[in-house]
Design a protein around this motif. Sequence first.
Motif, PDB file in Angstrom:
ATOM      1  N   ALA A 139     204.457 -15.534  86.725  1.00 42.39           N
ATOM      2  CA  ALA A 139     204.029 -16.897  88.030  1.00 42.39           C
ATOM      3  C   ALA A 139     203.160 -16.329  88.390  1.00 42.39           C
ATOM      4  CB  ALA A 139     205.404 -17.961  88.690  1.00 42.39           C
ATOM      5  N   CYS A 140     201.708 -17.022  89.442  1.00 47.09           N
ATOM      6  CA  CYS A 140     200.925 -16.372  90.320  1.00 47.09           C
ATOM      7  C   CYS A 140     201.278 -18.313  91.178  1.00 47.09           C
ATOM      8  CB  CYS A 140     199.882 -16.962  89.541  1.00 47.09           C
ATOM      9  SG  CYS A 140     198.831 -16.285  90.649  1.00 47.09           S
ATOM     10  N   ASP A 152     192.557 -15.067  88.020  1.00 50.64           N
ATOM     11  CA  ASP A 152     192.147 -15.339  86.729  1.00 50.64           C
ATOM     12  C   ASP A 152     193.803 -15.801  86.161  1.00 50.64           C
ATOM     13  OD1 ASP A 152     193.482 -12.581  86.216  1.00 50.64           O
ATOM     14  OD2 ASP A 152     191.715 -11.898  84.524  1.00 50.64           O
ATOM     15  N   CYS A 153     194.887 -16.268  86.931  1.00 51.77           N
ATOM     16  CA  CYS A 153     196.093 -15.795  86.236  1.00 51.77           C
ATOM     17  C   CYS A 153     196.326 -17.974  85.836  1.00 51.77           C
ATOM     18  CB  CYS A 153     197.173 -16.017  87.169  1.00 51.77           C
ATOM     19  SG  CYS A 153     197.043 -14.332  87.522  1.00 51.77           S
ATOM     20  N   GLN A 156     194.516 -18.247  82.474  1.00 47.57           N
ATOM     21  CA  GLN A 156     194.447 -17.918  81.004  1.00 47.57           C
ATOM     22  C   GLN A 156     195.979 -18.636  80.877  1.00 47.57           C
ATOM     23  OE1 GLN A 156     194.946 -13.874  82.857  1.00 47.57           O
ATOM     24  NE2 GLN A 156     194.123 -12.777  80.863  1.00 47.57           N
ATOM     25  N   GLY A 179     203.604 -12.386  91.861  1.00 45.51           N
ATOM     26  CA  GLY A 179     202.590 -11.215  92.210  1.00 45.51           C
ATOM     27  C   GLY A 179     203.264  -9.319  91.204  1.00 45.51           C
ATOM     28  N   ILE A 182     206.714  -8.121  92.707  1.00 48.20           N
ATOM     29  CA  ILE A 182     206.712  -7.968  94.183  1.00 48.20           C
ATOM     30  C   ILE A 182     207.079  -8.868  95.079  1.00 48.20           C
ATOM     31  CG2 ILE A 182     205.462  -5.902  94.018  1.00 48.20           C
ATOM     32  CD1 ILE A 182     203.228  -7.899  95.808  1.00 48.20           C
ATOM     33  N   LYS A 187     202.757 -10.171  97.674  1.00 50.22           N
ATOM     34  CA  LYS A 187     201.707 -10.782  97.404  1.00 50.22           C
ATOM     35  C   LYS A 187     201.483 -11.155  98.271  1.00 50.22           C
ATOM     36  CE  LYS A 187     199.822 -13.227  93.735  1.00 50.22           C
ATOM     37  NZ  LYS A 187     200.093 -14.744  93.018  1.00 50.22           N
ATOM     38  N   TYR A 191     197.839  -9.802  99.235  1.00 45.71           N
ATOM     39  CA  TYR A 191     195.961 -10.106 100.043  1.00 45.71           C
ATOM     40  C   TYR A 191     196.045 -10.504 101.419  1.00 45.71           C
ATOM     41  CZ  TYR A 191     195.780 -12.661  95.599  1.00 45.71           C
ATOM     42  OH  TYR A 191     195.995 -13.639  94.294  1.00 45.71           O
ATOM     43  N   THR A 200     193.391  -4.725  94.442  1.00 49.98           N
ATOM     44  CA  THR A 200     194.864  -4.730  94.614  1.00 49.98           C
ATOM     45  C   THR A 200     196.025  -3.747  94.122  1.00 49.98           C
ATOM     46  OG1 THR A 200     196.271  -6.740  93.084  1.00 49.98           O
ATOM     47  CG2 THR A 200     194.192  -5.354  91.377  1.00 49.98           C
ATOM     48  N   ILE A 234     199.542 -12.968  73.318  1.00 49.80           N
ATOM     49  CA  ILE A 234     198.065 -12.992  73.815  1.00 49.80           C
ATOM     50  C   ILE A 234     197.938 -12.146  74.914  1.00 49.80           C
ATOM     51  CG2 ILE A 234     196.818 -14.327  74.384  1.00 49.80           C
ATOM     52  CD1 ILE A 234     198.616 -17.241  72.888  1.00 49.80           C
ATOM     53  N   ASN A 236     195.593  -8.999  78.008  1.00 50.00           N
ATOM     54  CA  ASN A 236     194.356  -7.717  77.876  1.00 50.00           C
ATOM     55  C   ASN A 236     195.239  -6.577  78.298  1.00 50.00           C
ATOM     56  OD1 ASN A 236     192.541 -10.605  77.454  1.00 50.00           O
ATOM     57  ND2 ASN A 236     192.762 -10.395  79.212  1.00 50.00           N
ATOM     58  N   LYS A 240     201.468  -4.206  79.361  1.00 50.86           N
ATOM     59  CA  LYS A 240     202.679  -5.670  78.795  1.00 50.86           C
ATOM     60  C   LYS A 240     202.926  -5.127  78.023  1.00 50.86           C
ATOM     61  CE  LYS A 240     201.737  -9.629  81.231  1.00 50.86           C
ATOM     62  NZ  LYS A 240     201.029 -10.718  80.549  1.00 50.86           N
ATOM     63  N   TYR A 268     188.407  -8.679  91.081  1.00 48.56           N
ATOM     64  CA  TYR A 268     190.276  -8.270  90.877  1.00 48.56           C
ATOM     65  C   TYR A 268     189.968  -8.239  89.587  1.00 48.56           C
ATOM     66  CZ  TYR A 268     194.514 -10.367  89.544  1.00 48.56           C
ATOM     67  OH  TYR A 268     195.876 -10.665  88.880  1.00 48.56           O
ATOM     68  N   HIS A 278     193.173  -3.094  82.168  1.00 50.76           N
ATOM     69  CA  HIS A 278     193.300  -4.001  80.458  1.00 50.76           C
ATOM     70  C   HIS A 278     192.319  -3.865  79.992  1.00 50.76           C
ATOM     71  CE1 HIS A 278     195.900  -6.725  83.450  1.00 50.76           C
ATOM     72  NE2 HIS A 278     196.238  -5.934  83.799  1.00 50.76           N
TER      73      HIS A 278
HETATM   74  N1  LIG Z   1     200.902  -8.090  93.450  1.00 51.93           N
HETATM   75  C1  LIG Z   1     199.813  -8.567  93.168  1.00 51.93           C
HETATM   76  N2  LIG Z   1     199.952  -9.872  91.655  1.00 51.93           N
HETATM   77  C2  LIG Z   1     198.785 -10.217  91.812  1.00 51.93           C
HETATM   78  C3  LIG Z   1     197.535 -10.531  92.176  1.00 51.93           C
HETATM   79  N3  LIG Z   1     196.899 -11.100  92.063  1.00 51.93           N
HETATM   80  C4  LIG Z   1     197.678 -12.081  91.235  1.00 51.93           C
HETATM   81  N4  LIG Z   1     198.781 -11.359  90.625  1.00 51.93           N
HETATM   82  C5  LIG Z   1     200.360 -11.442  90.372  1.00 51.93           C
HETATM   83  O1  LIG Z   1     199.753 -10.727  88.413  1.00 51.93           O
HETATM   84  C6  LIG Z   1     200.590 -11.676  87.828  1.00 51.93           C
HETATM   85  C7  LIG Z   1     199.608 -11.597  86.512  1.00 51.93           C
HETATM   86  O2  LIG Z   1     199.425 -10.347  86.706  1.00 51.93           O
HETATM   87  P1  LIG Z   1     198.358  -9.932  85.984  1.00 51.93           P
HETATM   88  O3  LIG Z   1     197.907  -7.721  85.701  1.00 51.93           O
HETATM   89  O4  LIG Z   1     196.964 -10.226  86.710  1.00 51.93           O
HETATM   90  O5  LIG Z   1     197.554  -9.886  84.407  1.00 51.93           O
HETATM   91  P2  LIG Z   1     198.577  -9.398  82.756  1.00 51.93           P
HETATM   92  O6  LIG Z   1     199.789 -10.708  83.325  1.00 51.93           O
HETATM   93  O7  LIG Z   1     199.684  -8.848  84.005  1.00 51.93           O
HETATM   94  O8  LIG Z   1     197.669  -9.034  81.877  1.00 51.93           O
HETATM   95  P3  LIG Z   1     197.353 -10.123  80.744  1.00 51.93           P
HETATM   96  O9  LIG Z   1     198.569 -10.677  79.904  1.00 51.93           O
HETATM   97  O10 LIG Z   1     196.309  -9.905  80.512  1.00 51.93           O
HETATM   98  O11 LIG Z   1     196.626 -11.971  81.715  1.00 51.93           O
HETATM   99  C8  LIG Z   1     201.191 -12.621  88.393  1.00 51.93           C
HETATM  100  O12 LIG Z   1     202.362 -12.501  88.319  1.00 51.93           O
HETATM  101  C9  LIG Z   1     199.828 -12.677  89.810  1.00 51.93           C
HETATM  102  O13 LIG Z   1     201.811 -13.673  91.147  1.00 51.93           O
HETATM  103  C10 LIG Z   1     197.111  -8.976  93.295  1.00 51.93           C
HETATM  104  O14 LIG Z   1     196.684  -9.528  94.293  1.00 51.93           O
HETATM  105  N5  LIG Z   1     198.463  -9.161  94.332  1.00 51.93           N
END
Ligand SMILES: Nc1nc2c(ncn2[C@@H]2O[C@H](COP(=O)(O)OP(=O)(O)OP(=O)(O)O)[C@@H](O)[C@H]2O)c(=O)[nH]1
Length: 328
Positions: A139-140, A152-153, A156, A179, A182, A187, A191, A200, A234, A236, A240, A268, A278
């Motif tokens: 979640a974002c 980019d959430c 994506q 976040g 967290i 989060k 920010y 970040t 799916i 990067n 994960k 970011y 990533h």
């Molecule tokens: N702590 C923190 N969380 C963030 C920030 N920006 C986005 N997020 C959280 O990051 C999460 C997404 O993780 P990412 O690291 O962007 O990408 P990912 O899902 O791990 O990797 P992909 O599968 O490639 O998209 C979501 O839960 C967002 O709420 C930030 O600046 N700080």
Amino acid sequence: MASVERMNSHYSASSVSTAYFNPRFRSYKTLKSNVCIIGDLKSSRETQTAHGVSNSSSSPVNGVTSKSTYSRVANQDIDEKRVLTKFVAETLLPTRHGKFRLRGYKHSVDDGVTFSEPTAVINGTVEGQEEVPVRVHDACYTSEVLGSLKCDCAEQLELALKRISKCPPGMVIYLQQEGRGIGLANKIAAYSLQEQGMDTVDANRALGLPDDSREYISVRNILADLGIKSIRLITNNPRKINKLRGLGINITGRIPSIVEAGEHNQGYLDTKRERMDHMLEEGDWCHFEHEGGMKELRDSEVKDCVSSDAASDLDYDNDGKIKFDLTI
Ligand SMILES: Nc1nc2c(ncn2[C@@H]2O[C@H](COP(=O)(O)OP(=O)(O)OP(=O)(O)O)[C@@H](O)[C@H]2O)c(=O)[nH]1
């Protein structure tokens, strides 16, 4: 199948991420910048009632595995005996991206004291299949609800939904791990520190929080519930992939998910590439121009499987790439 009402009556309202994943932080901690990190924010117990529970053939999923007693998750050990991922209901959901099956689950790692509600968004028949394209998405709120451009959430997520809509079968598993685990309030605290120049990663660390505290046991259990034998993830994010593989999930391939950097998320994305490893190389299956405009799908697989019904949405450029306007 256990009574769903009985099952739900023992769960408290969410606040899952902080309560689960950062048990060290059970008190308020004030930082110089007037930022508080909030630890154990268990909200008052609240009875949850499930509506529209189907008589689906799927039985509740019990996360207990016979072999492993503990899963190492993020910064804590989780006792598998206390893990439960229960299927609640499935419905059909028409969306701007197409019509999806939406399956709701309740997931708890502490005998149901707290829980989160993962969902599986499905197009086509994934049951019993191999190599199913799956996006595991966390979640974002800031980008997905408020339209924030700092990450980019949201893009994506949209790309993944578009992909499985155009090219079934496929699934998005959406987890309430704001976040990177967290929680939303923390989060926002991160920010606030980023406004002072931290990236970040450093912002989380300055708050005494882990870089990434997400856990994916519910993903393993949802895949088991659906009898999915292997997936193409799916993502990067190498962490994960490793975490999911560590849970025994059979990942046979990766489908990149590339969002073009914009003014507000360039830093970011640089941090994700440089500090979190990533894989954000160019030339992958999709690009998403962050602040609107045309998006491009470069995946010949998607192009080949697009049905004639969906084809009316599509244009091809001179290189034979699919181009379509995702503006909705
Ligand atoms: N702590 C923190 N969380 C963030 C920030 N920006 C986005 N997020 C959280 O990051 C999460 C997404 O993780 P990412 O690291 O962007 O990408 P990912 O899902 O791990 O990797 P992909 O599968 O490639 O998209 C979501 O839960 C967002 O709420 C930030 O600046 N700080």
